[in-house]
Write a protein that holds these residues in place. Structure first.
Motif, PDB file in Angstrom:
ATOM      1  N   ILE A 151       2.111   8.343  -9.148  1.00 41.37           N
ATOM      2  CA  ILE A 151       3.314   8.135  -8.325  1.00 41.37           C
ATOM      3  C   ILE A 151       3.758   6.680  -8.428  1.00 41.37           C
ATOM      4  N   GLU A 152       2.805   5.753  -8.278  1.00 36.33           N
ATOM      5  CA  GLU A 152       3.144   4.332  -8.344  1.00 36.33           C
ATOM      6  C   GLU A 152       3.698   3.949  -9.710  1.00 36.33           C
TER       7      GLU A 152
ATOM      8  N   ASP B  98       0.870  -1.173   0.000  1.00 36.22           N
ATOM      9  CA  ASP B  98       0.000   0.000   0.000  1.00 36.22           C
ATOM     10  C   ASP B  98       0.912   1.230   0.000  1.00 36.22           C
ATOM     11  N   THR B  99       0.942   1.942  -1.117  1.00 39.94           N
ATOM     12  CA  THR B  99       1.848   3.073  -1.286  1.00 39.94           C
ATOM     13  C   THR B  99       1.135   4.372  -0.943  1.00 39.94           C
ATOM     14  N   ARG B 100       1.852   5.262  -0.267  1.00 43.26           N
ATOM     15  CA  ARG B 100       1.315   6.592   0.021  1.00 43.26           C
ATOM     16  C   ARG B 100       2.442   7.609  -0.122  1.00 43.26           C
TER      17      ARG B 100
ATOM     18  N   LYS C 243       9.851   3.638  -9.753  1.00 49.80           N
ATOM     19  CA  LYS C 243      11.273   3.333  -9.988  1.00 49.80           C
ATOM     20  C   LYS C 243      12.065   4.603 -10.274  1.00 49.80           C
ATOM     21  N   ALA C 244      11.474   5.527 -11.010  1.00 50.93           N
ATOM     22  CA  ALA C 244      12.167   6.786 -11.324  1.00 50.93           C
ATOM     23  C   ALA C 244      12.363   7.626 -10.063  1.00 50.93           C
ATOM     24  N   TYR C 245      11.362   7.650  -9.174  1.00 54.04           N
ATOM     25  CA  TYR C 245      11.498   8.394  -7.918  1.00 54.04           C
ATOM     26  C   TYR C 245      12.547   7.757  -7.014  1.00 54.04           C
TER      27      TYR C 245
ATOM     28  N   VAL D 148       9.432  15.483   1.226  1.00 55.03           N
ATOM     29  CA  VAL D 148       8.400  14.630   0.642  1.00 55.03           C
ATOM     30  C   VAL D 148       8.991  13.229   0.552  1.00 55.03           C
ATOM     31  N   ARG D 149       8.182  12.239   0.870  1.00 58.60           N
ATOM     32  CA  ARG D 149       8.662  10.859   0.813  1.00 58.60           C
ATOM     33  C   ARG D 149       7.565   9.929   0.301  1.00 58.60           C
ATOM     34  N   ILE D 150       8.015   8.862  -0.308  1.00 58.06           N
ATOM     35  CA  ILE D 150       7.107   7.790  -0.715  1.00 58.06           C
ATOM     36  C   ILE D 150       7.284   6.688   0.312  1.00 58.06           C
TER      37      ILE D 150
END
Length: 145
Positions: A82-83, A55-57, A87-89, A116-118
């Protein structure tokens, strides 16, 4: 009734064979981008019944130290975007500065973000049921210089 000409039958047979070959080739060697002649993995695979669910946020920290959940309504960026670029982030976390800029643009008057973070929350799954256990993993982070 009108009968189909010999030429018309051959055209239909050839079109059917071509589509069949494309479907078979796509099934064996295709990727999502080849749809409809390749598999659409979202619907053709199943998750591991004993594997963690992802679960990505996206979240940020403002200048007052508060954690802010970043979503489409306050940044104009959908989670799927974002998802899709995850990989680019991860490879270039400085790209998250663009998320901070989008947040500032879409949330006038909000306290500016300093980072900012994933974050990926891994939710424990056992026998296709949630276990109640979870762990968070920061996979990319940008901090204002």
């Amino acid at each position: 009734m009108n009968e189909m000409s010999v030429r018309g039958r051959w055209i239909r047979v050839a079109a059917t064979l071509i589509c069949g070959v494309l479907l078979l080739g796509g099934t064996l060697f295709g990727v999502d981008d080849d749809f409809p002649f390749g598999p659409f993995r979202m619907y053709s695979t199943a998750p591991d019944p004993n594997g963690d669910a992802k679960d990505t946020r996206v979240e940020g920290t403002d200048t007052q130290g508060r954690t802010v959940q970043i979503n489409e309504s306050n940044s104009g960026i959908r989670r799927a975007e974002i998802e899709g670029q995850e990989k680019a982030y991860v490879a270039t976390p400085s790209r998250l500065s663009e998320v901070a800029a989008a947040y500032a643009e879409h949330s006038p008057g909000a306290t500016p973000l300093t980072s900012v973070r994933i974050v990926v929350r891994w939710v424990g799954i056992k026998h296709a049921r949630p276990t109640g256990d979870s762990r968070d993993e920061v996979i990319a982070e940008w901090t204002r210089p």
